[in-house]
Design a protein around this motif. Structure first.
Motif, PDB file in Angstrom:
ATOM      1  N   MET A   1      76.280  50.679  44.243  1.00 32.35           N
ATOM      2  CA  MET A   1      76.969  51.951  44.120  1.00 32.35           C
ATOM      3  C   MET A   1      76.447  52.641  42.871  1.00 32.35           C
ATOM      4  O   MET A   1      76.178  52.007  41.854  1.00 32.35           O
ATOM      5  N   PHE A   2      76.278  53.940  42.946  1.00 29.39           N
ATOM      6  CA  PHE A   2      75.694  54.718  41.848  1.00 29.39           C
ATOM      7  C   PHE A   2      76.812  55.460  41.139  1.00 29.39           C
ATOM      8  O   PHE A   2      77.628  56.131  41.762  1.00 29.39           O
ATOM      9  N   PHE A   3      76.871  55.318  39.801  1.00 35.96           N
ATOM     10  CA  PHE A   3      77.896  55.980  38.999  1.00 35.96           C
ATOM     11  C   PHE A   3      77.222  56.856  37.965  1.00 35.96           C
ATOM     12  O   PHE A   3      76.377  56.388  37.192  1.00 35.96           O
ATOM     13  N   ASP A   4      77.597  58.141  37.947  1.00 42.12           N
ATOM     14  CA  ASP A   4      76.990  59.064  36.998  1.00 42.12           C
ATOM     15  C   ASP A   4      77.744  59.119  35.681  1.00 42.12           C
ATOM     16  O   ASP A   4      77.174  59.370  34.633  1.00 42.12           O
ATOM     17  N   GLY A   5      79.018  58.929  35.685  1.00 37.40           N
ATOM     18  CA  GLY A   5      79.797  59.089  34.463  1.00 37.40           C
ATOM     19  C   GLY A   5      79.780  57.847  33.619  1.00 37.40           C
ATOM     20  O   GLY A   5      79.507  56.742  34.077  1.00 37.40           O
ATOM     21  N   TYR A   6      80.045  58.034  32.342  1.00 40.74           N
ATOM     22  CA  TYR A   6      80.062  56.910  31.431  1.00 40.74           C
ATOM     23  C   TYR A   6      81.464  56.356  31.250  1.00 40.74           C
ATOM     24  O   TYR A   6      81.655  55.382  30.535  1.00 40.74           O
ATOM     25  N   GLY A   7      82.441  56.983  31.870  1.00 45.64           N
ATOM     26  CA  GLY A   7      83.801  56.527  31.658  1.00 45.64           C
ATOM     27  C   GLY A   7      84.246  55.469  32.629  1.00 45.64           C
ATOM     28  O   GLY A   7      85.417  55.130  32.665  1.00 45.64           O
ATOM     29  N   TYR A   8      83.298  54.959  33.426  1.00 43.49           N
ATOM     30  CA  TYR A   8      83.657  53.939  34.416  1.00 43.49           C
ATOM     31  C   TYR A   8      83.922  52.630  33.701  1.00 43.49           C
ATOM     32  O   TYR A   8      83.122  52.154  32.899  1.00 43.49           O
ATOM     33  N   HIS A   9      85.063  52.045  33.956  1.00 44.04           N
ATOM     34  CA  HIS A   9      85.413  50.764  33.339  1.00 44.04           C
ATOM     35  C   HIS A   9      85.609  49.743  34.461  1.00 44.04           C
ATOM     36  O   HIS A   9      86.413  49.944  35.347  1.00 44.04           O
ATOM     37  N   GLY A  10      84.890  48.680  34.395  1.00 39.86           N
ATOM     38  CA  GLY A  10      84.973  47.626  35.401  1.00 39.86           C
ATOM     39  C   GLY A  10      84.265  46.401  34.896  1.00 39.86           C
ATOM     40  O   GLY A  10      83.925  46.274  33.720  1.00 39.86           O
ATOM     41  N   THR A  11      84.031  45.492  35.796  1.00 41.46           N
ATOM     42  CA  THR A  11      83.390  44.228  35.420  1.00 41.46           C
ATOM     43  C   THR A  11      82.021  44.074  36.059  1.00 41.46           C
ATOM     44  O   THR A  11      81.417  43.017  35.921  1.00 41.46           O
ATOM     45  N   SER A  12      81.529  45.041  36.782  1.00 39.05           N
ATOM     46  CA  SER A  12      80.234  44.929  37.444  1.00 39.05           C
ATOM     47  C   SER A  12      79.420  46.196  37.202  1.00 39.05           C
ATOM     48  O   SER A  12      79.963  47.285  37.001  1.00 39.05           O
ATOM     49  N   PHE A  13      78.100  45.974  37.242  1.00 39.95           N
ATOM     50  CA  PHE A  13      77.158  47.074  37.080  1.00 39.95           C
ATOM     51  C   PHE A  13      76.216  47.043  38.279  1.00 39.95           C
ATOM     52  O   PHE A  13      75.653  45.998  38.613  1.00 39.95           O
ATOM     53  N   GLU A  14      76.044  48.212  38.904  1.00 32.47           N
ATOM     54  CA  GLU A  14      75.147  48.292  40.056  1.00 32.47           C
ATOM     55  C   GLU A  14      74.497  49.669  40.043  1.00 32.47           C
ATOM     56  O   GLU A  14      75.172  50.689  39.954  1.00 32.47           O
ATOM     57  N   GLN A  15      73.181  49.685  40.135  1.00 34.97           N
ATOM     58  CA  GLN A  15      72.431  50.931  40.041  1.00 34.97           C
ATOM     59  C   GLN A  15      71.140  50.808  40.842  1.00 34.97           C
ATOM     60  O   GLN A  15      70.622  49.697  41.039  1.00 34.97           O
ATOM     61  N   THR A  16      70.650  51.931  41.308  1.00 32.37           N
ATOM     62  CA  THR A  16      69.400  51.975  42.062  1.00 32.37           C
ATOM     63  C   THR A  16      68.371  52.742  41.247  1.00 32.37           C
ATOM     64  O   THR A  16      68.655  53.859  40.769  1.00 32.37           O
ATOM     65  N   TYR A  17      67.147  52.158  41.151  1.00 34.45           N
ATOM     66  CA  TYR A  17      66.067  52.746  40.356  1.00 34.45           C
ATOM     67  C   TYR A  17      64.766  52.713  41.155  1.00 34.45           C
ATOM     68  O   TYR A  17      64.592  51.895  42.079  1.00 34.45           O
ATOM     69  N   ARG A  18      63.887  53.585  40.715  1.00 34.77           N
ATOM     70  CA  ARG A  18      62.499  53.494  41.189  1.00 34.77           C
ATOM     71  C   ARG A  18      61.766  52.511  40.288  1.00 34.77           C
ATOM     72  O   ARG A  18      61.901  52.560  39.061  1.00 34.77           O
ATOM     73  N   CYS A  19      60.991  51.654  40.908  1.00 35.01           N
ATOM     74  CA  CYS A  19      60.320  50.599  40.129  1.00 35.01           C
ATOM     75  C   CYS A  19      58.844  50.908  39.968  1.00 35.01           C
ATOM     76  O   CYS A  19      58.195  51.475  40.868  1.00 35.01           O
ATOM     77  N   TYR A  20      58.314  50.491  38.812  1.00 33.56           N
ATOM     78  CA  TYR A  20      56.894  50.642  38.512  1.00 33.56           C
ATOM     79  C   TYR A  20      56.442  49.404  37.731  1.00 33.56           C
ATOM     80  O   TYR A  20      57.234  48.782  37.003  1.00 33.56           O
ATOM     81  N   PRO A  21      55.187  49.052  37.851  1.00 36.28           N
ATOM     82  CA  PRO A  21      54.689  47.872  37.123  1.00 36.28           C
ATOM     83  C   PRO A  21      54.530  48.160  35.635  1.00 36.28           C
ATOM     84  O   PRO A  21      54.592  49.315  35.185  1.00 36.28           O
ATOM     85  N   ALA A  22      54.280  47.097  34.890  1.00 34.96           N
ATOM     86  CA  ALA A  22      54.178  47.222  33.437  1.00 34.96           C
ATOM     87  C   ALA A  22      52.949  47.992  33.011  1.00 34.96           C
ATOM     88  O   ALA A  22      52.888  48.471  31.872  1.00 34.96           O
ATOM     89  N   SER A  23      51.969  48.133  33.884  1.00 33.61           N
ATOM     90  CA  SER A  23      50.768  48.894  33.524  1.00 33.61           C
ATOM     91  C   SER A  23      51.066  50.368  33.311  1.00 33.61           C
ATOM     92  O   SER A  23      50.249  51.081  32.724  1.00 33.61           O
ATOM     93  N   PHE A  24      52.237  50.852  33.758  1.00 31.32           N
ATOM     94  CA  PHE A  24      52.604  52.250  33.590  1.00 31.32           C
ATOM     95  C   PHE A  24      53.202  52.521  32.212  1.00 31.32           C
ATOM     96  O   PHE A  24      53.501  53.671  31.885  1.00 31.32           O
ATOM     97  N   ILE A  25      53.397  51.503  31.429  1.00 32.71           N
ATOM     98  CA  ILE A  25      53.985  51.655  30.101  1.00 32.71           C
ATOM     99  C   ILE A  25      53.270  50.688  29.166  1.00 32.71           C
ATOM    100  O   ILE A  25      52.738  49.666  29.586  1.00 32.71           O
ATOM    101  N   ASP A  26      53.246  51.031  27.919  1.00 29.69           N
ATOM    102  CA  ASP A  26      52.542  50.207  26.945  1.00 29.69           C
ATOM    103  C   ASP A  26      53.389  48.993  26.556  1.00 29.69           C
ATOM    104  O   ASP A  26      53.763  48.803  25.394  1.00 29.69           O
ATOM    105  N   LYS A  27      53.670  48.162  27.549  1.00 27.72           N
ATOM    106  CA  LYS A  27      54.449  46.942  27.342  1.00 27.72           C
ATOM    107  C   LYS A  27      53.872  45.822  28.206  1.00 27.72           C
ATOM    108  O   LYS A  27      54.500  45.297  29.111  1.00 27.72           O
ATOM    109  N   ALA A  28      52.635  45.448  27.907  1.00 28.58           N
ATOM    110  CA  ALA A  28      51.962  44.440  28.732  1.00 28.58           C
ATOM    111  C   ALA A  28      52.597  43.068  28.606  1.00 28.58           C
ATOM    112  O   ALA A  28      52.425  42.210  29.482  1.00 28.58           O
ATOM    113  N   GLN A  29      53.357  42.832  27.525  1.00 28.34           N
ATOM    114  CA  GLN A  29      53.921  41.510  27.314  1.00 28.34           C
ATOM    115  C   GLN A  29      54.960  41.128  28.354  1.00 28.34           C
ATOM    116  O   GLN A  29      55.274  39.947  28.529  1.00 28.34           O
ATOM    117  N   ILE A  30      55.502  42.131  29.048  1.00 25.66           N
ATOM    118  CA  ILE A  30      56.527  41.778  30.041  1.00 25.66           C
ATOM    119  C   ILE A  30      55.921  41.075  31.257  1.00 25.66           C
ATOM    120  O   ILE A  30      56.661  40.499  32.058  1.00 25.66           O
TER     121      ILE A  30
END
Length: 319
Positions: A1-30
């Protein structure tokens, strides 16, 4: 479930993102661990929730229903974007820009994990357990069915997680976990030739002849040698044999004549220094027999070269 507000209070976090590999950012160590980089908004939401630490997340590809787990390294990604190791995207069958659902998770501490390297090159490492103990410090959790990547000596090793206890997904942070290894995927045991079984039988059969041949060894059956150098089988003394042969002939020739002929020729025997028994010198009618009888004492001459006991010449004290 996607939540836009920051006032959500609960015990779980669930979000959907677009994924990209580490080569797209200067963080090769990951690439050397299972940590992801999330946007700052995720940190704000997580801070307002009563979640367990360390932060662990479940990653799910809704299209293929592939599931894995990860930790978080930083919250510096662009909004709506998550960066993850490329090997993790391969496990989830994700392409660049695909959507992945992220949900916070609580995993038990692992007590046992069984690993299976992809290639037998992993066996060339001098101490693989010590190497894994060092490299797995970059990992937060392990999920059964995943293939993790470990870099060592400028070489990448892919390892399958084939078993984990007490759950299919475990946390390996600050825990004593027993590690076991399965043979590499491309490992082939040394081919034991199929002949090995017949050879075993053949060897067993081959051992039978020696068992049968053992009686052939008999002690004290070797060739013996005498200390005086003489041959083992010695012929009887020629004198005794010749005397035994001559005496019957003499007696058969005619009783008293033999005794008289031997006494008449005693002077000849003393002059020659030889013993002659049953001489037929007084018989003019048998010259051939006399020559044969005289020729027979010659073998003792040849035998004298070989030492024969009690076969020497006899001399009379009368002269």
């Amino acid at each position: 479930m996607f939540f836009d507000g920051y006032g959500y209070h609960g015990t779980s976090f669930e979000q959907t993102y677009r994924c990209y590999p580490a080569s797209f950012i200067d963080k090769a160590q990951i690439e050397n661990g299972d940590k992801v980089i999330m946007p700052p908004s995720a940190l704000d939401r997580l801070a307002s929730l009563h979640i367990d630490y360390p932060m662990l997340f479940e990653l799910r590809n809704g299209a293929t229903e592939r599931v894995s787990h990860c930790g978080v390294l930083e919250f510096i990604a662009e909004e709506g974007v998550i960066y993850m190791p490329y090997w993790m995207m391969e496990n989830l069958l994700l392409q660049e820009g695909d959507f992945v659902r992220v949900k916070n998770a609580t995993l038990p501490k692992g007590t046992y994990v069984k690993l299976q390297p992809h290639t037998k090159d992993f066996l060339d490492i001098s101490n693989p357990k010590a190497m894994l103990e060092t490299m797995l410090r970059n990992f937060s959790c392990l999920t059964t069915g995943d293939s993790i990547m470990v870099a060592y000596n400028n070489k990448k090793y892919y390892i399958d997680i084939i078993e984990a206890k007490p759950s299919h997904a475990i946390s390996i942070i600050e825990t004593d976990c027993e590690v076991d290894f399965a043979p590499p995927l491309d490992y082939k045991e040394p081919e034991r030739p199929a002949v090995s079984i017949p050879t075993g039988k053949a060897s067993a059969e081959g051992q039978e002849p020696p068992a049968g041949s053992e009686p052939k060894f008999n002690p004290f059956t070797g060739s013996g040698r005498r200390l005086d150098g003489k041959p083992l089988k010695t012929q009887p003394p020629p004198l005794s044999s010749s005397g035994s042969d001559k005496r019957p002939n003499g007696s058969g020739a005619g009783g008293t004549t033999t005794v008289s002929s031997s006494s008449s020729q005693s002077t000849n025997r003393q002059s020659q220094g030889k013993l002659v028994f049953g001489s037929n010198a007084n018989r003019p009618g048998d010259p051939q027999k006399d020559t044969k009888k005289e020729a027979k004492p010659e073998p003792p001459k040849n035998d004298e070269a070989e030492f024969q006991p009690f076969s020497g010449k006899r001399y009379s004290l009368r002269g």
